[in-house]
Design a protein around this motif. Structure first.
Motif, PDB file in Angstrom:
ATOM      1  N   LEU A 127       1.135  -1.119  -0.059  1.00 41.17           N
ATOM      2  CA  LEU A 127       0.044   0.017  -0.105  1.00 41.17           C
ATOM      3  C   LEU A 127       0.993   1.261  -0.006  1.00 41.17           C
ATOM      4  O   LEU A 127       2.320   1.387   0.144  1.00 41.17           O
ATOM      5  CB  LEU A 127      -0.848  -0.090   1.336  1.00 41.17           C
ATOM      6  CG  LEU A 127      -1.871  -1.126   1.462  1.00 41.17           C
ATOM      7  CD1 LEU A 127      -2.520  -1.168   2.958  1.00 41.17           C
ATOM      8  CD2 LEU A 127      -2.971  -1.178   0.630  1.00 41.17           C
ATOM      9  N   ASN A 131      -2.200   5.634   2.570  1.00 43.11           N
ATOM     10  CA  ASN A 131      -3.137   4.617   2.912  1.00 43.11           C
ATOM     11  C   ASN A 131      -3.071   3.851   4.016  1.00 43.11           C
ATOM     12  O   ASN A 131      -3.961   3.794   4.712  1.00 43.11           O
ATOM     13  CB  ASN A 131      -3.299   3.565   1.652  1.00 43.11           C
ATOM     14  CG  ASN A 131      -4.639   3.025   1.450  1.00 43.11           C
ATOM     15  OD1 ASN A 131      -5.007   2.169   2.489  1.00 43.11           O
ATOM     16  ND2 ASN A 131      -5.180   3.020   0.286  1.00 43.11           N
ATOM     17  N   ARG A 135      -5.746   3.978   7.102  1.00 37.41           N
ATOM     18  CA  ARG A 135      -6.536   2.839   7.651  1.00 37.41           C
ATOM     19  C   ARG A 135      -6.314   2.880   9.078  1.00 37.41           C
ATOM     20  O   ARG A 135      -7.208   2.567   9.742  1.00 37.41           O
ATOM     21  CB  ARG A 135      -5.715   1.669   6.988  1.00 37.41           C
ATOM     22  CG  ARG A 135      -6.373   1.400   5.604  1.00 37.41           C
ATOM     23  CD  ARG A 135      -5.678   0.245   4.911  1.00 37.41           C
ATOM     24  NE  ARG A 135      -6.093   0.298   3.385  1.00 37.41           N
ATOM     25  CZ  ARG A 135      -6.147  -0.761   2.855  1.00 37.41           C
ATOM     26  NH1 ARG A 135      -5.813  -2.023   3.156  1.00 37.41           N
ATOM     27  NH2 ARG A 135      -6.456  -0.989   1.740  1.00 37.41           N
TER      28      ARG A 135
END
Length: 169
Positions: A127, A131, A135
């Motif tokens: 990722l 990101n 998260r």
């Protein structure tokens, strides 16, 4: 006793023992019990502070830091109730971490359980760094909401809202 409840309890117990011994051994006639007990308690407190000061003068810096910590409001020894509540909170938190979606749980666990950097997590999961941060932020927000509900103040506030809504109906 500078906010230290354990020291205050010890001093109070010592004062009551001294008072009982004085009355029984010497047969002192006490006309104003409240004032007399107050004087006994004050004298025991003074003795305790002197003893602590004497101990501090004889000890080295490391012991001074430990005594300062013991005399502060934050007790280094946690009560059984506090330990039980902390364990309960940890188990509830772990349950909620396990119930997170995998896309949030994995980065969160890597960051907070395994103490991995954002770059390492991004590389391992394939990722972007942004990101991964997002998260973890979403997982943290979900857990914060759940933990907020576990606090006594939050539960009281919710009960108050429910009562207000029921009264408005």
């Amino acid at each position: 006793m500078k906010g230290n409840r354990a020291d205050a309890d010890d001093v109070f117990s010592t004062a009551m023992l001294r008072a009982c011994e004085s009355v029984h051994r010497q047969g002192l006639p006490v006309t104003n019990a409240k004032a007399w007990l107050g004087a006994v308690l004050r004298n025991v407190c003074v003795d305790a502070h002197r003893g602590r000061r004497r101990f501090l003068d004889d000890s080295n810096e490391e012991e001074d830091e430990q005594t300062d910590r013991l005399g502060s409001l934050e007790s280094p020894i946690l009560s059984p109730e506090t330990l039980l509540l902390r364990d309960e909170l940890e188990s509830r938190l772990w349950e909620h971490v396990q119930s997170l979606p995998v896309t949030l749980r994995e980065p969160f666990a890597m960051r907070f359980l395994h103490e991995m950097s954002y770059d390492d997590i991004a590389q391992r999961l394939g990722l972007t760094n942004c990101n991964v941060r997002k998260r973890i932020q979403l997982a943290y927000r979900a857990l914060r909401d759940v933990l907020g509900d576990l606090k006594p103040e939050a539960r009281r506030a919710k009960r108050g809202l429910r009562k207000a809504r029921a009264g408005a109906s």
